[in-house]
Design a protein around this motif. Structure first.
Motif, PDB file in Angstrom:
ATOM      1  N   LEU A  63      10.303  11.031   1.457  1.00 64.98           N
ATOM      2  CA  LEU A  63       9.526   9.805   1.411  1.00 64.98           C
ATOM      3  C   LEU A  63       8.359   9.844   2.385  1.00 64.98           C
ATOM      4  O   LEU A  63       8.514  10.257   3.540  1.00 64.98           O
ATOM      5  N   GLU A  64       7.204   9.395   1.916  1.00 63.25           N
ATOM      6  CA  GLU A  64       6.058   9.113   2.775  1.00 63.25           C
ATOM      7  C   GLU A  64       5.990   7.607   2.983  1.00 63.25           C
ATOM      8  O   GLU A  64       6.137   6.834   2.031  1.00 63.25           O
ATOM      9  N   VAL A  65       5.791   7.186   4.219  1.00 62.48           N
ATOM     10  CA  VAL A  65       5.707   5.756   4.547  1.00 62.48           C
ATOM     11  C   VAL A  65       4.307   5.462   5.060  1.00 62.48           C
ATOM     12  O   VAL A  65       3.838   6.112   6.003  1.00 62.48           O
ATOM     13  N   LYS A  66       3.643   4.483   4.449  1.00 63.04           N
ATOM     14  CA  LYS A  66       2.273   4.138   4.807  1.00 63.04           C
ATOM     15  C   LYS A  66       2.181   2.664   5.227  1.00 63.04           C
ATOM     16  O   LYS A  66       2.632   1.779   4.502  1.00 63.04           O
ATOM     17  N   ASP A  67       1.577   2.457   6.400  1.00 64.80           N
ATOM     18  CA  ASP A  67       1.341   1.094   6.882  1.00 64.80           C
ATOM     19  C   ASP A  67      -0.028   0.555   6.426  1.00 64.80           C
ATOM     20  O   ASP A  67      -0.546  -0.404   6.996  1.00 64.80           O
ATOM     21  N   TRP A  68      -0.615   1.160   5.414  1.00 61.77           N
ATOM     22  CA  TRP A  68      -1.930   0.749   4.951  1.00 61.77           C
ATOM     23  C   TRP A  68      -1.896  -0.693   4.427  1.00 61.77           C
ATOM     24  O   TRP A  68      -0.898  -1.128   3.849  1.00 61.77           O
ATOM     25  N   LYS A  69      -2.993  -1.376   4.613  1.00 61.24           N
ATOM     26  CA  LYS A  69      -3.175  -2.702   4.020  1.00 61.24           C
ATOM     27  C   LYS A  69      -4.128  -2.578   2.843  1.00 61.24           C
ATOM     28  O   LYS A  69      -5.014  -1.721   2.828  1.00 61.24           O
ATOM     29  N   LEU A  70      -3.956  -3.459   1.870  1.00 54.73           N
ATOM     30  CA  LEU A  70      -4.771  -3.376   0.676  1.00 54.73           C
ATOM     31  C   LEU A  70      -6.259  -3.497   0.992  1.00 54.73           C
ATOM     32  O   LEU A  70      -7.108  -2.846   0.371  1.00 54.73           O
TER      33      LEU A  70
END
Length: 613
Positions: A63-70
């Protein structure tokens, strides 16, 4: 509750807020048989997926986890995402593709191990377990993602391979959460992974946790692109989960591990050395009390390929090396040379002839045998910028002091241990029968004792090993018969297929060891007698010879088969018995599979052992 490695609450675990939140959900929503690794580099290529999840029935998930916001995502394609930051626009790989590439690389390498490939059936040639991959968006809801993706969404981010913010809330149903993970697998097998298969997968994913060397590194690049299967030993030994979690969870500063005999303290020390060797520029120092153990630790560092960064000494040898390196004279006095060496180094440091802060990290095995002034000296050798110290301790093996525990606090010698201590109670080295036999023999002198974090407790071992044969005791008529019996046993075991180096004789007096050495030499049994100073200096634990060693010098070592010999010379007066019993406990717990004790005198110890074997 799932096992997360390293521990989420450890200071060594550097997580973004979203990664920590997702890790907490894994820990809470998954059952005990799930293993989860965060940000642990995989194989020789050292790829860093955010999370790897292993389950006996479900398989492997990357799994890759991303804290990106739209609001920071400018565009999304099958290959890449363009992110807006305060420093401008940056292109990042599509996280699904990132996870997929990592999964395929790992799986293709695992399939080179015949023991991890389906031998027949409709999945013949595939990995023995399913695998999957996916991405977690911790700050984007499912609705937001679908709106942003539009008509091309399924090709860019397939819905079943994505977990969104609103699907990993604290109030989320555990079964729904697990189902989203399972949906990331394209197929399922009905057969669960066995424990040996799980250990093989762990050994290939993380070579640093292997115990002993495995000749073929599955993550080495194949020659000329050859991905053909390779032969790997049938049994691959690795650190257990508690040991690995503890070893990976060490943060910065001083760390203390109290562990019973056979709990894996030396494995943890070796792993910590491997980790520090990747991060430290200054030399790393490993100290112990025992010459034989120092030789074993040096061999361990060679196996890990870090012998250039890690210096291993027994304490008095290190003192002598310091005096030679900085041209400091040995002080005069009536004390033995080794005592004057220590005093000379302390004086040399005080007078600034020997520099402090020489090492990026210091690790101490057998801390129970170190005096207060030794520890104070060693702490001063650590670079204050790194301040990395690991102290390993088992008071039940404190055999060089009459007292059963330290008579000083750790803080008094500069060790900052409060809130930084761990306890290992499970003994994995010995069979249940050997551990029970040894502890029952010495328990009168090994009473469990609690202590605060600034002191050292005495811990009763718990049985974690497998069952085996009950230890045996033999009372012979005289020394000649005892020596002959030992030699016969060694030759019989070797004829049965046991390597010479898998056997050791731990004797109770120098003269007995010398006599045994002559007996074995006369009958061509290859051996190395540690009573010879040259042998002690040049001992190579990888040599295929029977080790002949005292109880004191056996500490820290282990062998499948052990004979504890010459009990007839032991003192059995009331004052001597506590020390003799503790020494025998140390000797007995060197045996991994089979333990034999011998005597040619019917003394107190023989009487106590008669009928036990």
């Amino acid at each position: 509750m799932a096992t997360i490695i390293p521990n989420i609450n450890s200071s060594s675990t550097k997580m973004t807020p979203g990664e920590r939140r997702f890790g907490q959900r894994l820990e809470k929503f998954l059952e005990d048989d799930y293993l989860c690794w965060f940000d642990v580099p995989v194989g020789a290529a050292r790829r860093y997926p955010d999370f790897i999840i292993l389950h006996p029935g479900r398989g492997l998930l990357f799994l890759e986890v991303k804290d990106w916001k739209l609001s920071t995502i400018k565009s999304m394609t099958l290959q890449s995402f363009t992110l807006l930051t305060s420093s401008g626009s940056f292109n990042k790989s599509n996280p699904i593709e990132q996870a997929r590439q990592c999964a395929y690389q790992v799986v293709n390498k695992l399939k080179r191990d015949n023991a991890l490939v389906q031998a027949d059936g409709k999945h013949q040639g595939n990995l023995v377990c399913p695998y999957g991959y996916g991405v977690v968006f911790t700050n984007i809801s499912r609705k937001q993602l679908l709106t942003a993706l539009g008509e091309d969404g399924e090709s860019i981010l397939p819905a079943h391979l994505v977990i969104c913010q609103d699907e990993m809330m604290e109030k989320t149903d555990a079964e729904e959460f697990q189902q989203r993970l399972w949906n990331m697998f394209s197929f399922q097998f009905s057969q669960k992974l066995s424990l040996p298969q799980i250990d093989r997968i762990r050994a290939h994913l993380f070579p640093e946790i292997r115990i002993g060397s495995v000749n073929e590194d599955l993550f080495a690049s194949p020659v000329d692109g050859d991905d053909k299967p390779v032969d790997v030993p049938d049994i691959v030994k690795v650190m257990d989960m508690q040991q690995e979690q503890l070893a990976r969870s060490f943060g910065e500063g001083h760390r203390v591990v109290h562990g019973v005999a056979g709990s894996g303290k030396t494995l943890i020390l070796g792993f910590r050395c491997w980790y520090l060797a990747q991060t430290q520029s200054k030399p790393i120092l490993v100290l112990c009390y025992n010459i034989s153990l120092a030789a074993k630790l040096r061999a361990f560092m060679r196996e890990k390929g870090i012998e250039q960064q890690v210096q291993v000494y027994h304490f008095h040898d290190w003192c002598g090396q310091q005096l030679r390196s900085y041209h400091v004279n040995l002080i005069d006095g009536k004390e033995p040379v080794w005592e004057r060496q220590v005093l000379s180094v302390i004086k040399g440091v005080e007078q600034e002839h020997i520099p402090r802060a020489q090492y990026g990290a210091v690790l101490i095995d057998e801390g129970h045998d170190f005096e207060a002034e030794w520890l104070k000296l060693i702490v001063g050798m650590i670079d204050p910028e790194t301040n990395a110290l690991l102290l390993l301790y088992d008071d039940a093996q404190a055999i060089y002091k009459k007292k059963s525990n330290l008579n000083f606090t750790l803080s008094s010698v500069g060790i900052q241990a409060r809130g930084r201590t761990s306890i290992l109670k499970l003994n994995y080295r010995n069979t249940r029968e050997i551990l029970h036999f040894a502890f029952d023999f010495a328990k009168e002198y090994l009473q469990e004792k609690d202590a605060d974090e600034d002191s050292v407790p005495l811990i009763k071992p718990q049985m974690g090993g497998k069952s085996g044969q009950v230890p045996a005791f033999r009372l012979l008529s005289n020394r000649a018969q005892e020596l002959s019996f030992i030699r016969t046993c060694l030759k019989k075991w070797h004829d049965d297929g046991v390597a010479w180096s898998d056997m050791a004789v731990i004797y109770c007096h120098h003269n007995f060891g010398e006599a045994l050495m002559h007996e074995l030499n006369q009958h061509t049994v290859p051996n190395v007698w540690m009573g010879d100073s040259k042998n002690r200096r040049n001992y190579d634990p990888l040599e295929n010879k029977v080790l002949l060693v005292t109880r004191q010098s056996s500490k820290g070592l282990e062998f499948p088969r052990v004979i504890v010999a010459g009990l007839g010379v032991l003192k059995d007066d009331e004052e001597a018995m506590p020390e003799e019993a503790r020494l025998l406990y140390v000797a007995m717990t060197r045996a991994q599979q089979f333990l034999l004790l011998t005597s040619s005198v019917n003394n107190h110890y023989a009487q106590k052992l008669v009928g036990s074997g």
